[in-house]
Design a protein around this motif. Structure first.
Motif, PDB file in Angstrom:
ATOM      1  N   GLN A 211      -4.753 -13.207  13.510  1.00 44.73           N
ATOM      2  CA  GLN A 211      -3.924 -12.171  12.896  1.00 44.73           C
ATOM      3  C   GLN A 211      -3.955 -12.274  11.371  1.00 44.73           C
ATOM      4  O   GLN A 211      -3.855 -11.261  10.677  1.00 44.73           O
ATOM      5  CB  GLN A 211      -2.478 -12.297  13.394  1.00 44.73           C
ATOM      6  N   ALA A 212      -4.101 -13.476  10.864  1.00 45.11           N
ATOM      7  CA  ALA A 212      -4.158 -13.675   9.411  1.00 45.11           C
ATOM      8  C   ALA A 212      -5.573 -13.515   8.875  1.00 45.11           C
ATOM      9  O   ALA A 212      -5.760 -13.107   7.733  1.00 45.11           O
ATOM     10  CB  ALA A 212      -3.615 -15.056   9.045  1.00 45.11           C
ATOM     11  N   CYS A 213      -6.563 -13.828   9.689  1.00 41.36           N
ATOM     12  CA  CYS A 213      -7.967 -13.691   9.279  1.00 41.36           C
ATOM     13  C   CYS A 213      -8.763 -13.137  10.462  1.00 41.36           C
ATOM     14  O   CYS A 213      -9.304 -13.887  11.261  1.00 41.36           O
ATOM     15  CB  CYS A 213      -8.541 -15.035   8.840  1.00 41.36           C
ATOM     16  N   PRO A 214      -8.848 -11.815  10.565  1.00 44.84           N
ATOM     17  CA  PRO A 214      -9.572 -11.240  11.707  1.00 44.84           C
ATOM     18  C   PRO A 214     -11.083 -11.208  11.537  1.00 44.84           C
ATOM     19  O   PRO A 214     -11.791 -10.940  12.505  1.00 44.84           O
ATOM     20  CB  PRO A 214      -8.997  -9.825  11.798  1.00 44.84           C
ATOM     21  N   ARG A 215     -11.589 -11.423  10.329  1.00 45.15           N
ATOM     22  CA  ARG A 215     -13.046 -11.397  10.125  1.00 45.15           C
ATOM     23  C   ARG A 215     -13.438 -12.500   9.149  1.00 45.15           C
ATOM     24  O   ARG A 215     -12.861 -12.632   8.076  1.00 45.15           O
ATOM     25  CB  ARG A 215     -13.485 -10.035   9.595  1.00 45.15           C
ATOM     26  N   TYR A 216     -14.458 -13.286   9.565  1.00 45.99           N
ATOM     27  CA  TYR A 216     -14.945 -14.375   8.712  1.00 45.99           C
ATOM     28  C   TYR A 216     -16.454 -14.455   8.900  1.00 45.99           C
ATOM     29  O   TYR A 216     -16.950 -14.625  10.017  1.00 45.99           O
ATOM     30  CB  TYR A 216     -14.284 -15.697   9.082  1.00 45.99           C
ATOM     31  N   CYS A 217     -17.178 -14.322   7.786  1.00 50.52           N
ATOM     32  CA  CYS A 217     -18.640 -14.408   7.806  1.00 50.52           C
ATOM     33  C   CYS A 217     -19.090 -15.593   6.959  1.00 50.52           C
ATOM     34  O   CYS A 217     -18.466 -15.909   5.942  1.00 50.52           O
ATOM     35  CB  CYS A 217     -19.268 -13.128   7.255  1.00 50.52           C
ATOM     36  N   GLY A 218     -20.186 -16.202   7.382  1.00 54.05           N
ATOM     37  CA  GLY A 218     -20.721 -17.302   6.609  1.00 54.05           C
ATOM     38  C   GLY A 218     -22.184 -17.523   6.938  1.00 54.05           C
ATOM     39  O   GLY A 218     -22.669 -17.136   8.007  1.00 54.05           O
ATOM     40  N   ARG A 219     -22.881 -18.131   6.011  1.00 54.83           N
ATOM     41  CA  ARG A 219     -24.284 -18.460   6.261  1.00 54.83           C
ATOM     42  C   ARG A 219     -24.656 -19.691   5.445  1.00 54.83           C
ATOM     43  O   ARG A 219     -24.057 -19.982   4.409  1.00 54.83           O
ATOM     44  CB  ARG A 219     -25.197 -17.291   5.936  1.00 54.83           C
ATOM     45  N   VAL A 220     -25.675 -20.380   5.942  1.00 59.64           N
ATOM     46  CA  VAL A 220     -26.170 -21.598   5.294  1.00 59.64           C
ATOM     47  C   VAL A 220     -27.392 -21.244   4.458  1.00 59.64           C
ATOM     48  O   VAL A 220     -28.282 -20.506   4.914  1.00 59.64           O
ATOM     49  CB  VAL A 220     -26.520 -22.666   6.333  1.00 59.64           C
ATOM     50  N   LEU A 221     -27.469 -21.762   3.231  1.00 57.40           N
ATOM     51  CA  LEU A 221     -28.636 -21.636   2.372  1.00 57.40           C
ATOM     52  C   LEU A 221     -29.100 -23.029   1.991  1.00 57.40           C
ATOM     53  O   LEU A 221     -28.288 -23.872   1.583  1.00 57.40           O
ATOM     54  CB  LEU A 221     -28.332 -20.827   1.108  1.00 57.40           C
ATOM     55  N   LYS A 222     -30.410 -23.277   2.110  1.00 62.13           N
ATOM     56  CA  LYS A 222     -30.973 -24.589   1.791  1.00 62.13           C
ATOM     57  C   LYS A 222     -32.001 -24.465   0.682  1.00 62.13           C
ATOM     58  O   LYS A 222     -32.567 -23.392   0.446  1.00 62.13           O
ATOM     59  CB  LYS A 222     -31.612 -25.197   3.036  1.00 62.13           C
ATOM     60  N   GLY A 223     -32.232 -25.605   0.009  1.00 62.52           N
ATOM     61  CA  GLY A 223     -33.227 -25.642  -1.046  1.00 62.52           C
ATOM     62  C   GLY A 223     -32.813 -24.887  -2.291  1.00 62.52           C
ATOM     63  O   GLY A 223     -33.645 -24.418  -3.068  1.00 62.52           O
ATOM     64  N   VAL A 224     -31.522 -24.786  -2.529  1.00 61.11           N
ATOM     65  CA  VAL A 224     -30.996 -24.041  -3.667  1.00 61.11           C
ATOM     66  C   VAL A 224     -31.029 -24.911  -4.925  1.00 61.11           C
ATOM     67  O   VAL A 224     -30.682 -26.099  -4.877  1.00 61.11           O
ATOM     68  CB  VAL A 224     -29.554 -23.577  -3.368  1.00 61.11           C
ATOM     69  N   ASP A 225     -31.458 -24.328  -6.029  1.00 60.77           N
ATOM     70  CA  ASP A 225     -31.457 -25.034  -7.310  1.00 60.77           C
ATOM     71  C   ASP A 225     -30.182 -24.669  -8.062  1.00 60.77           C
ATOM     72  O   ASP A 225     -30.108 -23.630  -8.734  1.00 60.77           O
ATOM     73  CB  ASP A 225     -32.694 -24.653  -8.122  1.00 60.77           C
ATOM     74  N   ALA A 226     -29.167 -25.513  -7.953  1.00 60.52           N
ATOM     75  CA  ALA A 226     -27.872 -25.212  -8.584  1.00 60.52           C
ATOM     76  C   ALA A 226     -27.942 -25.293 -10.106  1.00 60.52           C
ATOM     77  O   ALA A 226     -27.042 -24.795 -10.792  1.00 60.52           O
ATOM     78  CB  ALA A 226     -26.809 -26.178  -8.069  1.00 60.52           C
ATOM     79  N   LYS A 227     -29.015 -25.930 -10.630  1.00 64.41           N
ATOM     80  CA  LYS A 227     -29.138 -26.047 -12.082  1.00 64.41           C
ATOM     81  C   LYS A 227     -29.858 -24.863 -12.716  1.00 64.41           C
ATOM     82  O   LYS A 227     -30.022 -24.827 -13.938  1.00 64.41           O
ATOM     83  CB  LYS A 227     -29.884 -27.339 -12.430  1.00 64.41           C
ATOM     84  N   ALA A 228     -30.277 -23.915 -11.902  1.00 62.91           N
ATOM     85  CA  ALA A 228     -30.975 -22.749 -12.443  1.00 62.91           C
ATOM     86  C   ALA A 228     -30.064 -22.010 -13.411  1.00 62.91           C
ATOM     87  O   ALA A 228     -28.866 -21.863 -13.158  1.00 62.91           O
ATOM     88  CB  ALA A 228     -31.405 -21.831 -11.295  1.00 62.91           C
ATOM     89  N   PRO A 229     -30.610 -21.534 -14.520  1.00 59.23           N
ATOM     90  CA  PRO A 229     -29.756 -20.840 -15.505  1.00 59.23           C
ATOM     91  C   PRO A 229     -29.336 -19.453 -15.007  1.00 59.23           C
ATOM     92  O   PRO A 229     -30.114 -18.753 -14.350  1.00 59.23           O
ATOM     93  CB  PRO A 229     -30.651 -20.735 -16.740  1.00 59.23           C
ATOM     94  N   THR A 230     -28.132 -19.095 -15.333  1.00 59.65           N
ATOM     95  CA  THR A 230     -27.648 -17.748 -15.017  1.00 59.65           C
ATOM     96  C   THR A 230     -28.338 -16.759 -15.939  1.00 59.65           C
ATOM     97  O   THR A 230     -28.409 -16.978 -17.154  1.00 59.65           O
ATOM     98  CB  THR A 230     -26.127 -17.671 -15.220  1.00 59.65           C
ATOM     99  N   PRO A 231     -28.858 -15.648 -15.404  1.00 54.52           N
ATOM    100  CA  PRO A 231     -29.522 -14.660 -16.273  1.00 54.52           C
ATOM    101  C   PRO A 231     -28.575 -14.142 -17.352  1.00 54.52           C
ATOM    102  O   PRO A 231     -27.371 -14.025 -17.145  1.00 54.52           O
ATOM    103  CB  PRO A 231     -29.906 -13.537 -15.299  1.00 54.52           C
ATOM    104  N   ASP A 232     -29.152 -13.827 -18.498  1.00 52.70           N
ATOM    105  CA  ASP A 232     -28.337 -13.360 -19.622  1.00 52.70           C
ATOM    106  C   ASP A 232     -27.576 -12.088 -19.283  1.00 52.70           C
ATOM    107  O   ASP A 232     -26.433 -11.902 -19.710  1.00 52.70           O
ATOM    108  CB  ASP A 232     -29.222 -13.140 -20.853  1.00 52.70           C
ATOM    109  N   TRP A 233     -28.206 -11.174 -18.518  1.00 53.64           N
ATOM    110  CA  TRP A 233     -27.519  -9.920 -18.196  1.00 53.64           C
ATOM    111  C   TRP A 233     -26.265 -10.176 -17.362  1.00 53.64           C
ATOM    112  O   TRP A 233     -25.252  -9.500 -17.515  1.00 53.64           O
ATOM    113  CB  TRP A 233     -28.467  -8.952 -17.475  1.00 53.64           C
ATOM    114  N   MET A 234     -26.341 -11.173 -16.477  1.00 48.60           N
ATOM    115  CA  MET A 234     -25.176 -11.490 -15.652  1.00 48.60           C
ATOM    116  C   MET A 234     -24.117 -12.191 -16.487  1.00 48.60           C
ATOM    117  O   MET A 234     -22.911 -11.895 -16.367  1.00 48.60           O
ATOM    118  CB  MET A 234     -25.585 -12.363 -14.460  1.00 48.60           C
TER     119      MET A 234
END
Length: 796
Positions: A211-234
């Motif tokens: 009743q408090a959370c009727p929909r929950y979506c999730g997915r796993v991502l692997k091999g992600v480079d967390a140190k990648a720079p955020t694009p300037d436009w973003m």
């Protein structure tokens, strides 16, 4: 909510300038609170590259730079920035440029060397306060291009103030949807496709509180480079929306939230154990949040947890133990719909707020969770790389918000709006804001989309028509109506009458908070169990008041601190008490009362009257004037808030309606109230009841006055004696009043003498001595029989 006009125009681009666009949004209900340029005005500044950088021959801290500014020849510029280096691209103000603040750039000599321009920091461009060095531009910045064009500085930052019902506009898509509907310009939505999974990793999801959370979506991502720079436009779009860039993964979730309106959260997948559970907390459970605050969730706070522990406060903030870092390579990306009533007020209860809770407690599109997840996944793969698993979705469809159609009667809409709008025109306007409209006889059935939580009743649709038609286009017609004088009994007072009566006696009205400090309730009201607030606005305002007197005492303290020693204040307001059959809230009684406080001199310092401190009888006179011509009576009172022997119960027609007295010396000293103030507090309803004075003929016959001095027991009140005398008074007695109280020589210590003035008169004839003596004897005899009184001087 703050956003960039340039970003908004990528969704819809009407032929309106910034001012007109802001006015359009304001008149549509999206109030533009502020519209300011991204950068101040400046000219003549271009992208340049430092080709040479040598030490200045005559200064240790200056450099002599050769700069390519796209003019065909190198410019010699003296620069003092410590980060100036060969190959660096920076803003360059050429000779003739005008910097913010009307600062003109001219050719100059610095320590004997000519300089033809200026290399600029962010502060010199008015972009920020950063001035530790030159503004370093990206390596791919084109040399010679105007810096305003390259950085898109001819932009406006809009800050809109949304009402809580318009949660659908807490995103660029939502705002653009409104602008497109109002202007008729096409809406260009962000294009993205569902990401095809390339790995089979998934994590199970269990909805323990559907009743408090009727929909929950999730997915796993692997091999992600967390140190990648955020694009300037973003980065630029986030910055211009008031959000600081942190890391690529965090920036992407924030970007999608701003773009689509769906808050997301990323967990470090390697820190999770087993399935994801959306549940309520167990007793004593704690969560360490990303803001480094450890909280113990209350029973109705929704949590995101795994098989081992709680991970986050659902819809509010993630947990530190499962948060992503720059070392994260596996991500579990969450996108969910939380019911507004499950999130509302929870963040404030823990003393903070978040962008996610701000949106969820107002209502987020419950059909958006999966598309937003796909959008964020695509951006992560594009910016950080990696591989995505399939989307795992848990759904309790019967718990999703119902969107029943709302019936709109066009005839009523025309009557309410005062404009002649055709049915087809109404339908067209509503369909422009993505409302599904069908016909049902003479009415329109309007089905709101999943993102419109504010469409529930017919009046909501009429408001939509007014917005879309344009408030400016609705003619201002003076209302016509027949004025009828309403009956009002002369025995009824209004609250304003009461206010005016007290103001006429020198009091000033105050309005205090209904929630007060707990110590006040304990000291002034002897209330050890006050009504406590679940979410006080401040620690010193934690309980509801059961009396108006503590607030008036606080007003006195404030005035004394400002050297105002003569204070006469009053307040009308509600008090709050526990009562089983209370109304309108069961268990709580909310009486309305009026209270007043007088402290300091009776009159301001002057030459015509000797200064005297206000006492009990001064305020008693004010109270009696408030109720006149009705007569009050007073009985002794023992109250912990009031001075013993200087306090009384206020009685009206034999019923207790309040108290009056001098504040207790303990509280006078503790709260530094100065000379003891005098207060009264009575029921407001009693003060609103009035009686009309009765008129009578004025007698031409002389009046006869006699004094009657009675000796009575010390504990007997003058009010009681006066009442007994009036019971026995013959018709010729017009008035009996007390004029003297005596203790001392000639009177027993346990006795006191009360002297009354008795006024007798007949309207038709002169009274005879025998009639007067008979009347006085009757009064004395009745007092002797009823009260055991004796005539003073008559002996035992």
């Amino acid at each position: 909510m703050q956003f960039s006009e340039h970003w908004l125009r990528t969704f819809t681009n009407p032929l309106l300038d910034s001012a007109a666009l802001g006015h359009l949004m304001t008149m549509a209900g999206l109030e533009v609170e502020e519209a300011e340029p991204v950068a101040p005005a400046f000219t003549g500044i271009v992208v340049a590259q430092i080709v040479e950088a040598e030490k200045h021959p005559n200064a240790d801290k200056l450099k002599l730079c050769k700069v390519d500014a796209g003019t065909g020849e190198l410019l010699q510029i003296v620069c003092g920035a410590p980060n100036a280096a060969v190959g660096m691209k920076v803003p360059c103000a050429k000779v003739g440029a005008m910097l913010p603040g009307d600062f003109a750039i001219k050719a100059a000599k610095l320590r004997g060397v000519e300089s033809f321009g200026m290399l600029c920091s962010e502060r010199e461009l008015g972009l920020s306060d950063e001035h530790g060095g030159l503004y370093a531009l990206p390596d791919d910045a084109p040399v010679g291009v105007d810096i305003r064009e390259y950085l898109a500085l001819d932009d406006t930052l809009f800050t809109i103030k949304l009402t809580p019902n318009r949660s659908d506009c807490l995103s660029l898509t939502g705002v653009a949807r409104e602008v497109a509907a109002l202007t008729g310009v096409a809406l260009v939505r962000p294009e993205f496709a569902a990401v095809v999974p390339t790995i089979d990793d998934r994590r199970a999801i269990v909805l323990d509180a559907p009743q408090a959370c009727p929909r929950y979506c999730g997915r796993v991502l692997k091999g992600v480079d967390a140190k990648a720079p955020t694009p300037d436009w973003m980065k630029q779009r986030l910055q211009r929306s008031g959000i600081r860039s942190i890391s690529a993964l965090v920036d992407i979730t924030n970007y999608v939230m701003l773009e689509l309106g769906q808050p997301l959260h990323a967990f470090d997948n390697t820190r999770l154990k087993g399935a994801i559970h959306v549940r309520l907390p167990v007793e004593g459970e704690q969560v360490l949040l990303l803001n480094e605050q450890t909280v113990t969730p209350v029973a109705d706070t929704l949590l995101i947890a795994d098989e081992h522990c709680a991970l986050a406060l659902a819809g509010i903030m993630g947990g530190e133990e499962s948060g992503i870092t720059l070392e994260t390579s596996e991500v579990f990306l969450e996108s969910a719909f939380f019911a507004p009533e499950a999130i509302a007020g929870r963040a404030r209860a823990y003393g903070f707020s978040s962008d996610a809770s701000h949106r969820f407690e107002r209502g987020v599109d419950f059909a958006l969770a999966r598309p937003a997840l796909e959008r964020a996944t695509g951006l992560i793969l594009e910016i950080c790389g990696g591989a995505a698993g399939p989307v795992e979705e848990a759904l309790a469809a019967d718990a999703l918000p119902a969107r029943p159609p709302v019936r709109l009667r066009p005839a009523r809409a025309r009557r309410v709006l005062g404009i002649d709008m055709a049915d087809d025109a109404m339908q067209a306007l509503l369909e422009r804001v993505h409302l599904e409209v069908s016909r049902d006889g003479d009415a329109l059935l309007v089905s709101p989309p999943s993102f419109r939580f504010d469409i529930e009743i017919e009046e909501d649709l009429i408001e939509e028509l007014a917005r879309l038609h344009g408030y400016d286009n609705i003619p201002a017609v003076a209302p016509l109506g027949r004025l009828v004088m309403l009956d009002r009994s002369e025995s009824d007072r209004s609250e304003w009458d009461v206010r005016h009566l007290l103001a006429a006696r020198g009091f000033q009205e105050v309005v205090n908070f209904a929630f007060v400090e707990e110590a006040w309730e304990r000291d002034f009201c002897s209330n050890d169990d006050p009504i406590r607030l679940a979410n006080p606005i401040a620690s010193q305002m934690s309980v509801m008041r059961s009396s108006l007197i503590p607030g008036l005492a606080a007003n006195l303290v404030t005035n004394r601190k400002r050297q105002q020693n003569r204070v006469r204040v009053f307040e009308l307001g509600r008090c709050f008490e526990r009562k089983a059959d209370g109304q309108p809230v069961a268990g709580f009684h909310q009486p309305r009362r009026i209270a007043a406080l007088a402290a300091g001199p009776v009159v301001p310092e002057q030459w015509g009257e000797r200064s005297r401190t206000t006492d009990f009888y001064d305020l008693k006179g004010d109270l009696e004037a408030l109720f006149a011509p009705r007569e009050l009576s007073f009985e002794c009172l023992a109250d912990p808030a009031l001075h013993p022997g200087r306090a009384a119960v206020v009685m009206l027609d034999g019923r207790r309606i309040g108290v009056i007295g001098e504040l207790h010396p303990i509280w006078v000293q503790r709260y530094d109230l100065g000379p003891a103030p005098v207060v009264f507090e009575v029921e407001l309803d009693a003060a609103l009841e009035a009686i009309l004075p009765a008129s009578g003929s004025v007698s031409r016959m002389p009046a006869v006055a006699r004094d009657l001095a009675l000796v009575v027991n010390q504990e007997l009140s003058a009010t009681r004696v006066l009442a007994v005398l009036r019971e026995a008074a013959p018709s010729l007695v017009r008035e009996i009043s007390l004029f003297d109280v005596y203790h001392g020589k000639g009177i027993d210590p346990d006795k006191k003498s009360l002297a009354f003035s008795v006024l007798m008169q007949d309207t038709q004839r002169t009274l005879e001595d025998a009639e007067v003596e008979a009347a006085m004897s009757a009064l004395l005899r009745h007092a002797e029989l009823t009260l055991g009184a004796r005539l003073r001087g008559s002996g035992e």
